[in-house]
Design a protein around this motif. Structure first.
Motif, mmCIF file in Angstrom:
data_model
loop_
_atom_site.group_PDB
_atom_site.id
_atom_site.type_symbol
_atom_site.label_atom_id
_atom_site.label_comp_id
_atom_site.label_asym_id
_atom_site.label_seq_id
_atom_site.Cartn_x
_atom_site.Cartn_y
_atom_site.Cartn_z
ATOM 1 N N GLY A 25 31.630 39.886 52.138
ATOM 2 C CA GLY A 25 30.333 40.037 51.502
ATOM 3 C C GLY A 25 29.361 40.926 52.271
ATOM 4 N N GLU A 26 29.691 41.216 53.516
ATOM 5 C CA GLU A 26 28.817 42.037 54.358
ATOM 6 C C GLU A 26 28.904 43.507 53.937
ATOM 7 O OE1 GLU A 26 29.588 41.151 58.480
ATOM 8 O OE2 GLU A 26 28.405 42.881 59.153
ATOM 9 N N ARG A 27 27.775 44.199 53.983
ATOM 10 C CA ARG A 27 27.783 45.630 53.713
ATOM 11 C C ARG A 27 28.436 46.381 54.863
ATOM 12 N NH1 ARG A 27 22.035 47.395 50.939
ATOM 13 N NH2 ARG A 27 22.453 46.248 49.024
ATOM 14 N N ILE A 28 29.380 47.256 54.526
ATOM 15 C CA ILE A 28 30.082 48.020 55.552
ATOM 16 C C ILE A 28 29.386 49.357 55.761
ATOM 17 C CG2 ILE A 28 32.273 49.065 56.218
ATOM 18 C CD1 ILE A 28 33.608 47.006 54.273
ATOM 19 N N LEU A 29 29.143 50.068 54.692
ATOM 20 C CA LEU A 29 28.398 51.318 54.753
ATOM 21 C C LEU A 29 27.920 51.683 53.355
ATOM 22 C CD1 LEU A 29 30.668 53.470 53.565
ATOM 23 C CD2 LEU A 29 31.420 53.515 55.914
ATOM 24 N N THR A 30 27.040 52.662 53.303
ATOM 25 C CA THR A 30 26.498 53.130 52.028
ATOM 26 C C THR A 30 26.870 54.596 51.852
ATOM 27 O OG1 THR A 30 24.669 51.568 52.139
ATOM 28 C CG2 THR A 30 24.378 53.468 50.691
ATOM 29 N N SER A 69 42.965 52.314 48.711
ATOM 30 C CA SER A 69 44.081 51.377 48.723
ATOM 31 C C SER A 69 44.105 50.670 47.381
ATOM 32 C CB SER A 69 43.927 50.338 49.845
ATOM 33 O OG SER A 69 44.933 49.331 49.701
ATOM 34 N N CYS A 70 45.323 50.354 46.900
ATOM 35 C CA CYS A 70 45.455 49.592 45.657
ATOM 36 C C CYS A 70 45.114 48.115 45.892
ATOM 37 C CB CYS A 70 46.864 49.726 45.107
ATOM 38 S SG CYS A 70 47.283 51.425 44.662
ATOM 39 N N GLN A 71 45.020 47.723 47.144
ATOM 40 C CA GLN A 71 44.601 46.357 47.475
ATOM 41 C C GLN A 71 43.598 46.459 48.615
ATOM 42 O OE1 GLN A 71 47.904 43.506 47.619
ATOM 43 N NE2 GLN A 71 46.743 42.425 49.179
ATOM 44 N N PRO A 72 42.404 46.946 48.303
ATOM 45 C CA PRO A 72 41.448 47.305 49.346
ATOM 46 C C PRO A 72 40.736 46.105 49.952
ATOM 47 C CG PRO A 72 40.445 47.623 47.215
ATOM 48 C CD PRO A 72 41.867 47.168 46.957
ATOM 49 N N ASN A 73 40.123 46.333 51.104
ATOM 50 C CA ASN A 73 39.299 45.280 51.702
ATOM 51 C C ASN A 73 37.813 45.554 51.497
ATOM 52 O OD1 ASN A 73 38.946 47.383 53.499
ATOM 53 N ND2 ASN A 73 40.113 46.434 55.163
ATOM 54 N N GLY A 74 37.511 46.670 50.782
ATOM 55 C CA GLY A 74 36.125 46.989 50.478
ATOM 56 C C GLY A 74 35.961 47.297 49.005
ATOM 57 N N VAL A 83 31.002 46.891 50.295
ATOM 58 C CA VAL A 83 30.937 45.580 50.941
ATOM 59 C C VAL A 83 32.349 45.076 51.225
ATOM 60 C CG1 VAL A 83 28.772 44.993 49.775
ATOM 61 C CG2 VAL A 83 30.941 44.228 48.811
ATOM 62 N N ALA A 84 32.458 44.158 52.163
ATOM 63 C CA ALA A 84 33.749 43.580 52.520
ATOM 64 C C ALA A 84 34.179 42.577 51.463
ATOM 65 C CB ALA A 84 33.652 42.903 53.887
ATOM 66 N N LEU A 85 35.373 42.755 50.909
ATOM 67 C CA LEU A 85 35.897 41.827 49.896
ATOM 68 C C LEU A 85 36.514 40.595 50.542
ATOM 69 C CD1 LEU A 85 37.582 44.264 47.335
ATOM 70 C CD2 LEU A 85 35.201 43.572 47.579
ATOM 71 N N ARG A 86 36.731 40.686 51.830
ATOM 72 C CA ARG A 86 37.254 39.544 52.598
ATOM 73 C C ARG A 86 36.850 39.781 54.048
ATOM 74 N NH1 ARG A 86 41.187 41.870 55.491
ATOM 75 N NH2 ARG A 86 42.568 43.439 54.590
ATOM 76 N N ASP A 87 37.128 38.813 54.896
ATOM 77 C CA ASP A 87 36.859 39.019 56.319
ATOM 78 C C ASP A 87 37.768 40.133 56.841
ATOM 79 O OD1 ASP A 87 35.049 36.976 56.167
ATOM 80 O OD2 ASP A 87 36.324 35.497 57.154
ATOM 81 N N ILE A 88 37.213 41.010 57.645
ATOM 82 C CA ILE A 88 37.971 42.145 58.172
ATOM 83 C C ILE A 88 37.955 42.075 59.705
ATOM 84 C CG2 ILE A 88 38.057 44.671 58.302
ATOM 85 C CD1 ILE A 88 36.596 44.702 55.545
#
Ligand SMILES: [Zn+2]
Length: 152
Positions: A25-30, A69-74, A83-88
């Motif tokens: 849920g955290e913003r990674i970058l804009t 990625s077809c299964q991304p983390n963002g 945003v992070a779709l899971r903990d990274i």
């Protein structure tokens, strides 16, 4: 401040990697950059489709280098914020699904080498994805695609 760095990725050249833990849920970058229509756009350089005839050109910052990625983390949440779709974990490459932004009728696509089990094999426009995939991507679509396909 930023928890990501530019590094060379084994799979696709340059990529953006976590250097600190990032929480779901955290913003990674804009994503930022010059806004172009197709007549103004320089398609030989980095660009991101953000509207029917709108593109974001290169910012010369980290957002230009985030791979598909077809299964991304963002994923995109509320516009151009990734945003992070899971903990990274530190060391993981940051990715997003290009299908959540690209929707050109004449986009030929390109072979995907993301390497996940569920890889679709090809990066294509949103309109050319199977319905089940479109539905799965729905929460992370850029706003113009949410409006276009799901009424907002
Ligand atoms: Zn893939």
């Amino acid at each position: 401040m930023t928890k990501v760095v530019l590094k060379t990725s084994v799979s696709h050249g340059k990529g953006v990697f976590a250097c600190e833990p990032i929480t779901q849920g955290e913003r990674i970058l804009t994503f930022t950059g010059p806004v172009w229509n197709s007549a103004q756009a320089d398609f030989s350089t980095y660009h991101l489709q953000i509207g029917e005839d709108l593109y974001l050109g290169p910012s010369a910052d980290l957002d230009d280098y985030v791979n598909h990625s077809c299964q991304p983390n963002g994923g995109f949440d509320d516009g151009l914020h990734l945003v992070a779709l899971r903990d990274i974990l530190p060391g993981e490459e940051i990715t997003w699904d290009y299908g959540t932004a690209i929707d050109e009728a004449d986009f030929e696509g390109f072979p995907c080498q993301c390497g996940v089990l569920s890889c679709r094999g090809q990066v294509v426009s949103f309109r050319h994805l199977p319905g089940a995939v479109q539905e799965r991507l729905r929460p992370w679509l850029l706003p113009y695609l949410k409006v276009k396909y799901f009424g907002g």
